[in-house]
Design a protein around this motif. Structure first.
Motif, short mmCIF file in Angstrom:
data_model
loop_
_atom_site.label_atom_id
_atom_site.label_comp_id
_atom_site.label_asym_id
_atom_site.label_seq_id
_atom_site.Cartn_x
_atom_site.Cartn_y
_atom_site.Cartn_z
N GLN A 58 0.84 -1.19 0.00
CA GLN A 58 0.00 0.00 0.00
C GLN A 58 0.88 1.24 0.00
O GLN A 58 1.05 1.91 1.01
CB GLN A 58 -0.93 0.00 1.21
CG GLN A 58 -1.82 -1.22 1.32
CD GLN A 58 -2.77 -1.35 0.13
OE1 GLN A 58 -3.36 -0.38 -0.32
NE2 GLN A 58 -2.91 -2.57 -0.39
N ALA A 59 1.45 1.56 -1.15
CA ALA A 59 2.38 2.69 -1.24
C ALA A 59 1.84 3.75 -2.19
O ALA A 59 1.21 3.44 -3.20
CB ALA A 59 3.75 2.22 -1.72
N ILE A 60 2.10 5.00 -1.84
CA ILE A 60 1.90 6.11 -2.75
C ILE A 60 3.28 6.43 -3.31
O ILE A 60 4.16 6.90 -2.59
CB ILE A 60 1.31 7.33 -2.03
CG1 ILE A 60 -0.07 6.98 -1.45
CG2 ILE A 60 1.19 8.52 -2.99
CD1 ILE A 60 -0.65 8.05 -0.55
N VAL A 61 3.49 6.11 -4.58
CA VAL A 61 4.82 6.23 -5.19
C VAL A 61 4.95 7.59 -5.84
O VAL A 61 4.13 7.97 -6.68
CB VAL A 61 5.03 5.11 -6.23
CG1 VAL A 61 6.44 5.21 -6.82
CG2 VAL A 61 4.81 3.73 -5.59
N ILE A 62 5.99 8.33 -5.45
CA ILE A 62 6.26 9.66 -5.99
C ILE A 62 7.58 9.63 -6.72
O ILE A 62 8.62 9.33 -6.13
CB ILE A 62 6.30 10.72 -4.87
CG1 ILE A 62 4.99 10.72 -4.07
CG2 ILE A 62 6.57 12.11 -5.44
CD1 ILE A 62 4.97 11.69 -2.90
N GLY A 63 7.56 9.92 -8.02
CA GLY A 63 8.78 9.89 -8.82
C GLY A 63 9.01 11.20 -9.53
O GLY A 63 8.07 11.79 -10.08
N PHE A 64 10.24 11.66 -9.51
CA PHE A 64 10.62 12.93 -10.14
C PHE A 64 11.52 12.67 -11.35
O PHE A 64 12.52 11.95 -11.23
CB PHE A 64 11.35 13.82 -9.13
CG PHE A 64 12.04 15.00 -9.75
CD1 PHE A 64 11.32 16.08 -10.24
CD2 PHE A 64 13.43 15.03 -9.86
CE1 PHE A 64 11.97 17.15 -10.83
CE2 PHE A 64 14.08 16.10 -10.44
CZ PHE A 64 13.35 17.17 -10.93
N SER A 65 11.18 13.23 -12.51
CA SER A 65 12.02 13.22 -13.70
C SER A 65 12.38 11.77 -14.09
O SER A 65 11.50 10.97 -14.38
CB SER A 65 13.26 14.09 -13.47
OG SER A 65 13.93 14.36 -14.67
N LEU A 66 13.67 11.41 -14.09
CA LEU A 66 14.05 10.02 -14.36
C LEU A 66 13.36 9.08 -13.38
O LEU A 66 12.92 7.98 -13.75
CB LEU A 66 15.57 9.87 -14.26
CG LEU A 66 16.14 8.45 -14.38
CD1 LEU A 66 15.79 7.82 -15.72
CD2 LEU A 66 17.65 8.45 -14.16
#
Length: 239
Positions: A58-66
């Motif tokens: 149960q994760a909220i995945v936050i990704g920036f750019s690459l």
């Protein structure tokens, strides 16, 4: 703190955990925070596979750019393997689903070849300034932060990340069924609004938000606005 929330943060090209320093206090008040890195792996796929081994269900995945490329592919992997929505939520900052162009691949290979015989002193000031809003390109503190991350990660990581060829990922988007927030910057010189629009349009449950007066480095340039956008999105999706 929302006890059930778990944020997984994935940084961008030549960025370390300090990319999130302005966001961390607020995020830690809203849930548990786990920091990932892109220091290993020579492809988007291998990076996502490695991070998946330590990603909570149960994760909220936050990704920036690459890291957005990696987060998106990770969400696709989780969705396919679980035959469900995958992660609880997905936040894609200043990123895209388009493939590397032939010109980009050629320039990167030329830079890799050149660095094979020259010492690594971090990224050039030209590259670092391009990552910022035009009015912040002489911000010495921010430039120093970007350069410090680049130097700390070192030549090996730089060459490995520079050699990554991004594959087109638009075909994966319809299969990512979790709520998704796509954030673009009006003055991003590295990722266009059109790329963000196409990304959001391809995701079944996505919304696009645009930050004004901001370059590529939204987590450092506009951290407070990012938190406001995140809070509104979390509230709308009851995450």
């Amino acid at each position: 703190m929302h006890k059930d929330r778990h944020f997984l943060l994935i940084p961008g090209f030549m960025c370390d955990a300090s990319l999130w320093q302005l966001l961390l206090p607020a995020l830690q008040q809203r849930g548990h925070v786990q920091l990932a890195d892109l220091n290993q792996g020579d492809s988007i796929e291998s990076m996502a596979q490695r991070i998946q081994t330590t990603t909570p269900e149960q994760a909220i995945v936050i990704g920036f750019s690459l890291g957005g490329y990696v987060a998106r592919h990770l969400a696709w992997r989780l969705s396919m393997q679980a035959a469900g929505p995958g992660p609880t939520g997905l936040v894609l900052l200043n990123t895209s689903a388009r493939a590397s162009t032939e010109d980009e691949i050629r320039r990167n290979q030329q830079q890799i070849h050149m660095l094979a015989t020259y010492p690594y002193k971090g990224q050039t000031m030209t590259a670092l300034r391009r990552a910022l809003h035009p009015q912040r390109q002489d911000d010495t503190a921010m430039l120093a932060h970007l350069q410090a991350m680049s130097v700390a990660l070192g030549k090996e990581v730089f060459l490995r990340q520079l050699g990554i060829q991004r594959r087109d990922g638009h075909h994966e988007l319809p299969l990512i069924r979790c709520p998704t927030l796509v954030v673009a910057s009006r003055n991003d010189q590295m990722r266009s609004l059109e790329e963000s629009e196409k990304l959001a349009h391809g995701l079944p449950h996505a919304e696009l938000q645009i930050i004004e007066d901001c370059g590529h480095m939204s987590p450092l340039e506009k951290a407070s606005e990012l938190i406001v956008l995140l809070d509104k999105w979390l509230s709308r999706n009851t995450l």
